[in-house]
Design an enzyme around this catalytic site. Sequence first.
Site, PDB file in Angstrom:
ATOM      1  N   CYS A  65      63.167  63.593  55.404  1.00 26.49           N
ATOM      2  CA  CYS A  65      64.742  62.662  53.987  1.00 26.49           C
ATOM      3  C   CYS A  65      64.063  61.315  54.143  1.00 26.49           C
ATOM      4  CB  CYS A  65      65.810  63.509  54.136  1.00 26.49           C
ATOM      5  SG  CYS A  65      66.195  63.197  56.037  1.00 26.49           S
ATOM      6  N   HIS A  79      70.981  64.662  57.667  1.00 32.11           N
ATOM      7  CA  HIS A  79      70.213  64.730  56.271  1.00 32.11           C
ATOM      8  C   HIS A  79      69.974  63.306  55.561  1.00 32.11           C
ATOM      9  CE1 HIS A  79      67.624  65.347  52.547  1.00 32.11           C
ATOM     10  NE2 HIS A  79      68.640  65.560  51.917  1.00 32.11           N
ATOM     11  N   GLN A  97      62.225  67.585  47.839  1.00 31.46           N
ATOM     12  CA  GLN A  97      61.192  66.991  49.716  1.00 31.46           C
ATOM     13  C   GLN A  97      60.696  68.424  49.542  1.00 31.46           C
ATOM     14  OE1 GLN A  97      64.748  66.141  51.968  1.00 31.46           O
ATOM     15  NE2 GLN A  97      63.140  67.084  53.505  1.00 31.46           N
ATOM     16  N   ASP A 136      69.476  62.685  45.568  1.00 28.56           N
ATOM     17  CA  ASP A 136      68.667  63.758  47.244  1.00 28.56           C
ATOM     18  C   ASP A 136      67.740  65.185  46.627  1.00 28.56           C
ATOM     19  OD1 ASP A 136      68.857  66.150  49.562  1.00 28.56           O
ATOM     20  OD2 ASP A 136      71.374  66.429  48.867  1.00 28.56           O
TER      21      ASP A 136
END
Length: 233
Positions: free
Chosen positions: A100, A171, A94, A186
């Site tokens: 996110c 997040h 990211q 993630d």
Amino acid sequence: MAAVRESSSAKRWLPLEANPDVMNQFLWGLGLPEDEAECNDVYGLDDELLDMVPKPVLAVLFLYPITQKSEEERLQQEKDAKKGYSNQVFFMKQTVGNACGTIGLLHAIGNITSEIKLSEGSFLDRFFKSTTTMDPMERAAFLEKDGEMEVAHSVAATAGDTAASENVDTHFICFTCVDGKLYELDGRKSEPISHGLSSPSSLLQDAAQVIKGMIANNPDSLNFNVIAISKKT
């Protein structure tokens, strides 16, 4: 709401709300047919509440607060990273601030393309075909330059029940099962995190166990949300 202050680029989007209706319209508009899969709220992590979630579950999204504790855990995981994950795992970094939620959805869809049929020629179909041989950073750069996704994200981010703001400290991450293992995906981390053995039928329960641990590590926060992506049957 969902976002993070980690972007390596100057670009920032408005955060995506943890709202299944918003996410469904977003995904359906990008090329996930309505009769293939949909997002649903997970109202709790106890077995009886997990049993209420439509099955089969293909992926799980988790929204959590960024705290000093969670940051310490992330940095420790970076140190322990072994680059040993399956090459069948779709993973991307990211680089856009507050992206996110979209990254989480792309992680979800990117790892279940064998279970669902995307509309041919749609954004999602083209995105995954274009990025299949890219590394995680190249995929992030590809997304960052994509004006179509930026517009679609902006529409979705303003469609929620709460006023969109760039200044949030929560997040989104994704859990999915690939090659018999539960992976945490993630975009702020350098690689997927394996949480051990799993299966498509136990994905929701296995993810719930990991999520329970993350919640227990942040007892002072209430900012958690779990959403399952379930296949339509």
